[in-house]
Design an enzyme around this catalytic site. Structure first.
Site, PDB file in Angstrom:
ATOM      1  N   GLU A   1     -44.259  -9.952 -14.035  1.00 31.33           N
ATOM      2  CA  GLU A   1     -45.639  -9.723 -13.608  1.00 31.33           C
ATOM      3  C   GLU A   1     -46.640 -10.161 -14.684  1.00 31.33           C
ATOM      4  O   GLU A   1     -47.665 -10.761 -14.371  1.00 31.33           O
ATOM      5  CB  GLU A   1     -45.858  -8.260 -13.226  1.00 31.33           C
ATOM      6  CG  GLU A   1     -45.214  -7.868 -11.912  1.00 31.33           C
ATOM      7  CD  GLU A   1     -45.889  -8.476 -10.685  1.00 31.33           C
ATOM      8  OE1 GLU A   1     -47.025  -9.001 -10.790  1.00 31.33           O
ATOM      9  OE2 GLU A   1     -45.281  -8.426  -9.608  1.00 31.33           O
TER      10      GLU A   1
ATOM     11  N   GLU B   1     -59.341 -13.132 -12.784  1.00 35.50           N
ATOM     12  CA  GLU B   1     -59.928 -13.199 -14.129  1.00 35.50           C
ATOM     13  C   GLU B   1     -59.062 -12.360 -15.070  1.00 35.50           C
ATOM     14  O   GLU B   1     -58.470 -11.376 -14.651  1.00 35.50           O
ATOM     15  CB  GLU B   1     -61.352 -12.632 -14.092  1.00 35.50           C
ATOM     16  CG  GLU B   1     -62.120 -12.727 -15.381  1.00 35.50           C
ATOM     17  CD  GLU B   1     -63.542 -12.162 -15.247  1.00 35.50           C
ATOM     18  OE1 GLU B   1     -64.179 -12.004 -16.308  1.00 35.50           O
ATOM     19  OE2 GLU B   1     -64.004 -11.867 -14.128  1.00 35.50           O
TER      20      GLU B   1
END
Length: 169
Positions: A72, A124
């Protein structure tokens, strides 16, 4: 335990067959990713629930929670990391508005945080000082407070392996 019985037709004969199903929490991982002097990496989520969050996500079938945490981080911020601690396990039924999840939360450190790039579920990536964190999605504010409390020498998830969570926030 939430057990219910569903009936489905047998693919061979068409007769209705009973199956027991169980509603269990879904395993997830999150990583408190340290960067620089007193900073932590957060991602702005590309998908609902919106907001800033720790890098993390669902554990895939056949992978360990440690493998999932490293995957992840790599997918969401583009960094390969070594996990170096366990904050705790967070399992409040309302921690994720989508469904009941159980998150194993690790710590890691990223060296070159200036080269981090958003990917996968992140729109972001930003490093925030631990003393000036934004509002976060899920229960990540609680996780970060537990982590900060540990750094300041108080009780936190790192010392006892679990949060004293009384709620989702």
């Amino acid at each position: 335990m939430s057990r219910r019985t569903i009936h489905r037709p047998c693919p061979s004969c068409g007769e209705q067959v009973a199956f027991a199903t169980y509603a269990n929490p879904t395993p997830t991982v999150d990583v408190v990713l340290r960067a620089g002097e007193g900073g932590v990496v957060l991602i702005r989520r590309r998908n609902p629930p919106w907001g800033w969050a720790l890098p993390g996500g669902f554990v895939d079938y056949g992978e360990s929670v440690e493998q999932a945490a490293r995957r992840e981080v790599r997918e969401e911020v583009g960094a390969d990391v070594e996990l170096d601690g366990l904050v705790g396990v967070y399992s409040h039924p309302e921690r994720d508005p989508r469904k009941h999840t159980l998150s194993v939360v690790f710590t890691a450190e990223v060296g070159d945080y200036l080269g981090l790039l958003p990917g996968d579920d992140a729109s972001e990536v930003r490093v925030f000082p631990l003393e000036d964190l934004p509002e976060t999605a899920f229960d990540h504010g609680r996780i970060l407070r537990d982590f900060l409390r540990h750094l300041q020498g108080g009780e936190g998830g790192l010392e006892n392996g679990a949060s004293r969570c009384q709620g989702a926030t």
